[in-house]
Design an enzyme around this catalytic site. Structure first.
Site, PDB file in Angstrom:
ATOM      1  N   TYR A 152       0.836  -1.201   0.000  1.00 59.81           N
ATOM      2  CA  TYR A 152       0.000   0.000   0.000  1.00 59.81           C
ATOM      3  C   TYR A 152       0.870   1.250   0.000  1.00 59.81           C
ATOM      4  CZ  TYR A 152      -2.929   3.718   1.947  1.00 59.81           C
ATOM      5  OH  TYR A 152      -3.560   4.922   2.168  1.00 59.81           O
ATOM      6  N   ALA A 153       1.810   1.310   0.937  1.00 59.66           N
ATOM      7  CA  ALA A 153       2.698   2.468   1.013  1.00 59.66           C
ATOM      8  C   ALA A 153       3.546   2.602  -0.246  1.00 59.66           C
ATOM      9  CB  ALA A 153       3.594   2.357   2.248  1.00 59.66           C
TER      10      ALA A 153
END
Length: 334
Positions: A152-153
């Site tokens: 996600y990051a």
């Protein structure tokens, strides 16, 4: 002025779109109403926007380049606010491909079509998760971010880099916004504050990771919307004035801005605020650290204040009380 808001049925996107509609802007919303969480909540958010004649909802995926270009070609938006994304740190552990498609491919489409159709200011949602394994607090926009801890990051960082390269190559004024633990009415059911509230109302135990030894810079939704609204009026300029601690690119009209409360709260204090607002004590499953999680987040919001004169300041107890009031009204728990 014509504005496109992606993720307009989502938590943040719907609140920003509502604010803009109330101010008299024409808004096109883009959302695909995925079942990542109950689409009924997304439909309810969208219904609030549909009450405004100046609003149009387009039910498409941002990954769909042909459909996206048709909307940009028709609307030729002055401002684009890109909130559409596959959200959630934990979900990304088991569904990484969905993040690549929505957050990288989808974001590229938004960035590219904003460039092609003359957008004057592109604002892109990013995340405090981008700071990854950083141990220097508070997090500043100029901090290096070479160690993301989740896909996600990593996908959010990728969209920041793509946006910067487009700003450099084509001159589109672009602001990337790093959000810190946003909460409040109409929030996302997958987020901890929402899950804690539901479970406490139902008399179910809540999962508390790292045995509660976590701190978060919680940001109330109304404060976030106010900050975004003000930043809309401050597109970065190539070779513009450099402010103290500024993240303005030396080669592009591109800037990165934190939006947080600049006041980290212990997780156990946050849970206590939910208990107090509900009037019940929580049963707790004390667990170890969640993979991909970080122990603390803390936003430096000096740049936000210098650009807009605004600093988020809603106390977490006040914000939680407002959320619980909304939860009672919307779900009517016993």
């Amino acid at each position: 002025m014509q504005i496109i808001v992606t993720g307009a049925a989502g938590f943040i996107g719907s609140e920003v779109a509502l604010r803009l509609l109330k101010e008299g802007f024409s808004v096109t919303g883009i959302d695909c109403f995925t079942p990542y969480y109950d689409p009924a909540l997304k439909e309810a958010r969208a219904a609030r926007l549909a009450a405004f004649p100046a609003f149009r909802m387009e039910r498409i995926r941002v990954e769909d380049a042909e459909a996206m270009e048709a909307i940009f070609r028709r609307d030729r938006p002055d401002i684009v606010l890109h909130f559409a994304a596959q959200a959630g740190v934990r979900y990304s552990l088991d569904h990484p491909r969905e993040y690549i498609e929505a957050n990288v491919v989808g974001s590229f489409n938004v960035i590219e079509f904003a460039r092609r159709y003359g957008t004057q200011h592109l604002l892109i949602a990013s995340t405090s998760s981008a700071y990854g394994a950083n141990q220097k607090f508070p997090f500043e926009e100029q901090d290096a971010t070479p160690h993301p801890l989740t896909i996600y990051a990593a996908t959010k960082l990728a969209s920041e880099f793509i946006a910067h390269s487009h700003a450099h190559l084509y001159g589109v004024p672009t602001t990337s916004l790093r959000f810190f633990s946003v909460y409040g009415p109409w929030g996302r059911p997958d987020m901890a504050f929402f899950q804690f509230t539901g479970r406490i109302f139902r008399g179910e135990a809540i999962d508390v990771y790292n045995h509660g030894d976590l701190m978060r810079d919680f940001t109330y939704i109304d404060d976030l919307v106010e900050a975004i609204r003000r930043l809309m009026d401050h597109p970065p300029k190539a070779e513009g004035e450099i402010l103290r601690g500024d993240s303005l690119s030396p080669v592009a009209p591109y800037r990165l801005v934190n939006i947080g409360n600049a006041s980290p709260v212990r997780l156990m204090d946050y849970i206590e605020a939910i208990e107090d607002a509900i009037g019940r004590k929580a049963q707790m499953n004390m667990l170890g650290m969640q993979p991909g999680d970080v122990k603390q987040t803390f936003a430096d919001v000096t740049l936000l204040n210098q650009l807009t004169g605004y600093t988020p300041d809603t106390d977490y107890r006040t914000g939680i009380a407002k959320f619980v009031d909304w939860y009672r009204d919307y779900f009517k728990p016993e």
